[in-house]
Design a protein around this motif. Structure first.
Motif, short mmCIF file in Angstrom:
data_model
loop_
_atom_site.label_atom_id
_atom_site.label_comp_id
_atom_site.label_asym_id
_atom_site.label_seq_id
_atom_site.Cartn_x
_atom_site.Cartn_y
_atom_site.Cartn_z
N ASP A 137 0.84 -1.19 0.00
CA ASP A 137 0.00 0.00 0.00
C ASP A 137 0.88 1.25 0.00
O ASP A 137 1.61 1.50 0.95
CB ASP A 137 -0.91 0.00 1.23
CG ASP A 137 -1.97 1.08 1.19
OD1 ASP A 137 -1.79 2.08 0.46
OD2 ASP A 137 -2.98 0.94 1.90
N LYS B 81 0.17 4.25 0.39
CA LYS B 81 -0.19 5.28 1.35
C LYS B 81 0.36 4.98 2.75
O LYS B 81 0.27 5.80 3.64
CB LYS B 81 -1.71 5.42 1.42
CG LYS B 81 -2.31 6.01 0.16
CD LYS B 81 -3.78 6.23 0.31
CE LYS B 81 -4.33 6.92 -0.92
NZ LYS B 81 -5.71 7.36 -0.72
N LYS B 82 0.94 3.78 2.91
CA LYS B 82 1.43 3.37 4.23
C LYS B 82 2.94 3.29 4.25
O LYS B 82 3.59 3.17 3.21
CB LYS B 82 0.85 2.01 4.62
CG LYS B 82 -0.65 2.04 4.81
CD LYS B 82 -1.15 0.68 5.21
CE LYS B 82 -2.67 0.71 5.42
NZ LYS B 82 -3.18 -0.59 5.85
N THR C 171 -0.09 5.49 8.26
CA THR C 171 -0.74 5.82 6.99
C THR C 171 -0.62 7.32 6.78
O THR C 171 -0.87 8.11 7.69
CB THR C 171 -2.23 5.41 7.03
OG1 THR C 171 -2.31 4.02 7.28
CG2 THR C 171 -2.91 5.72 5.71
#
Length: 108
Positions: free
Chosen positions: A38, A40-41, A54
């Motif tokens: 991910d 965004k993390k 996050t």
């Protein structure tokens, strides 16, 4: 039977594998690492232990700058798909007839 048990444990260990920080003695200060699935993390490694975070407000983690950044500044192959906004259900309109004192809805 022993072989099956060892194989089962190995499969479970791989399935539960998480991000592992480099040894704490190799890193003089806390460092940030991108999440494996991910964009965004990211992980903050502190004393050899990973802590997942996050990025706020639609930002993506930029590993080149070690900070959250605008999407166009981040080179990432696994950006999450945007979730579409749900379509609201149409609501019936209500009108009032002053002559008969009736309330009329358009679904009648």
């Amino acid at each position: 039977m022993k072989y099956c048990l060892v194989l089962f444990v190995a499969i479970i260990a791989c399935a539960l594998a998480e991000f592992t920080c480099p040894p704490a003695n190799l890193i003089p200060r806390p460092n940030l690492y991108p999440h494996e699935t991910d964009c965004k993390k990211f992980y903050l490694c502190s004393y050899g232990r990973p802590h997942e975070f996050t990025c706020p407000g639609g930002l993506y983690f930029n590993p080149e700058k070690s900070k959250c950044d605008l999407e166009e500044n981040v080179n990432c192959d696994h950006k999450p798909e945007p979730t579409p906004e749900p379509t609201p259900e149409p609501q019936p309109t209500t009108t009032w007839n002053p002559t008969t004192n009736d309330v009329i809805t358009d679904d009648e």
